[in-house]
Design an enzyme around this catalytic site. Structure first.
Site: not given
Lengths: 272, 198
Positions: B18, B138, B45
């Site tokens: 991310s 995540d 992401h």
């Protein structure tokens, strides 16, 4: 997160198949499993207690509502909607004065309203007959009511701006009790109907079928079957629109369509 | 002497990242051995409503072709896959992808936990999971699921990360096998490549 095995999933789909008229056998495994796990957690059930509960018709309605994915947006992929407005619909209008459109798997209706706004801005809303179907009756009611969470309207508004509509999305809804309530006249002529893509038959002929991000929940065999139904439901030279990451290339009827727009996944039926 | 021990043939690598992971990813992809013997599946992401540009940006320097898979597309060796914008990316038992628009997880779609979790289910102990820099949790659970099913787990050295929340989350959930800097991950992949007869 709980985990359940394939045998449990099979027990669940078998029971639904025998007790009710739905068949989830050919749903894509990983997302179907996540939906089942979600239901087990939501209702605090075990697989065995879920199976008992599934015999009750009332619970089945709730189950259908949870098992289907109802996450959608207005004007999702704005460039797709621009192509519809600028190329596809004008092309249909060259041959037909009246247009018939099917939203297959319409969920909570965001795409139905997007289409209605598009047609209204083209000033042809009343030349178009729209049929919107879903297997979940609860979600059809929600689609008809056209009341959406205000927090979603931010994203919808951004999509509408990228779609380059003629006004503002705010022209089409009012804030009532914390909800965005859509202008009902947009869908006055839309027929919302219960229809199951898996078991349902052909019920009409269309110039344009939209089924975006619905078949991703099916395995390839089932996609193949559903695509045959879409092929049959289209007039010759009618259009089929699927999700931006879906494809026709693997299916039996691929050679009966040509690609009109590969980026937006719009196909045209060229053979019966 | 190699510092890594490879006692089995792996079938896939799955990478999550991310905020702050882009440079690391580019470095990994630009140093990948040619004809890399197993598929690399990336869930990063990204902006939900920007469909184009990301795969192109990664492809510029990548040795292998980077593509965003279509729904139900088969997974092939030598390819690098990127989860498309605004879809969750799952791996199915028949070694193909499926996409979904389910609810966001950890405020993310694609969610790394979904790609890692389904990969772990399909590839079991034949999977390598790599988690890079990122600002939320995540992927942390996904790495635990990989480890629980016997796969090999690698996180980017937190001190090297622009934001270390993501690798640290994974280290909190499970006992990570290797904590490596990007250069070491590049080295790891080169040594892994040598295990395969081409």
């Amino acid at each position: 997160m709980k985990d359940i095995d394939i045998a449990d999933l099979r027990r669940i789909t078998e029971l639904i198949k025998t007790k009710h008229s739905y068949d989830f056998t050919n749903y894509a495994m990983s997302s179907f499993k996540r939906r089942i796990v979600r239901i087990l957690e939501l209702y605090n059930l075990t697989v065995d207690s879920l199976i008992v509960k599934l015999s009750q018709p009332k619970f089945l309605e709730e189950f259908l509502n949870e098992i289907t994915v109802n996450v959608t947006e207005m004007f999702r992929d704005p460039s797709f909607w621009r192509v519809l407005r600028d190329d596809i619909i004008p092309a249909i209008l060259l041959n037909h004065q009246k247009i018939r459109i099917w939203h297959a798997g319409c969920s909570s209706g965001e795409e139905v309203f997007s289409m209605a706004i598009l047609l209204k801005e083209m000033d042809i809303l009343h030349n178009v007959q729209v049929i919107a179907t879903d297997l979940d009756t609860n979600i059809l009611e929600r689609a008809k009511s056209g009341a959406y969470n205000l927090k979603n309207m931010d994203l919808n508004e951004k999509n509408y701006i990228r779609f380059q509509g003629t006004g503002s999305l705010k022209d089409y809804y009012q804030e009532v009790n914390g909800k965005a309530v859509m202008d009902k006249s947009l869908v006055m002529d839309v027929s919302f109907r219960k229809h199951d893509l898996v078991k349902g038959g052909i019920f009409n002929k269309f110039d344009l079928v939209l089924c975006r991000n619905v078949m991703i929940y099916f395995n390839q065999a089932l996609q193949n079957e559903v695509l045959k139904k879409f092929h049959e439901s289209l007039f010759k030279y009618g259009y089929l629109a699927i999700g931006s990451k879906e494809s026709l290339i693997w299916c039996d009827i691929a050679n009966k369509f040509i690609v009109v727009n590969n980026e937006e996944k719009i196909y045209k039926k060229i053979k019966d | 002497m190699s510092k890594f021990k490879f006692n089995k043939k792996y079938k896939a690598i799955v990478i999550g990242g991310s905020a702050g992971s882009f440079q690391g990813i580019v470095k990994i992809l630009s140093n990948l051995p040619e004809h890399f013997p197993i598929p690399i599946i990336m869930c990063l992401h990204r902006l939900k409503h920007v469909r184009n540009g990301f795969v192109e940006a990664l492809s510029i320097k990548s040795i292998a072709e980077v593509t965003e898979p279509h729904d139900k597309e088969s997974i092939k060796k030598g390819k690098v896959y990127l989860a498309p914008a605004n879809y969750h990316l799952s791996i199915e038992l028949g070694h193909y992808f499926s996409l979904s628009t389910e609810e966001m997880i950890n405020n993310s779609r694609p969610a790394i936990d979904i790609t890692l979790g389904t990969s772990a289910y399909v590839y079991r102990d034949k999977l390598i999971g790599i988690l890079l820099s990122g600002a939320n949790r995540d992927g942390g659970l996904g790495m635990k699921w990989i480890k629980d099913r016997g796969g090999l787990t690698i996180v980017q050295e937190p001190s090297e990360c622009m934001i270390d929340t993501m690798p640290k989350a994974a280290m909190g959930y499970t006992n990570i096998d290797h904590v490596l800097k990007i250069d070491q991950i590049v080295q790891f992949l080169k040594e892994l490549d040598k295990q395969y007869i081409k």
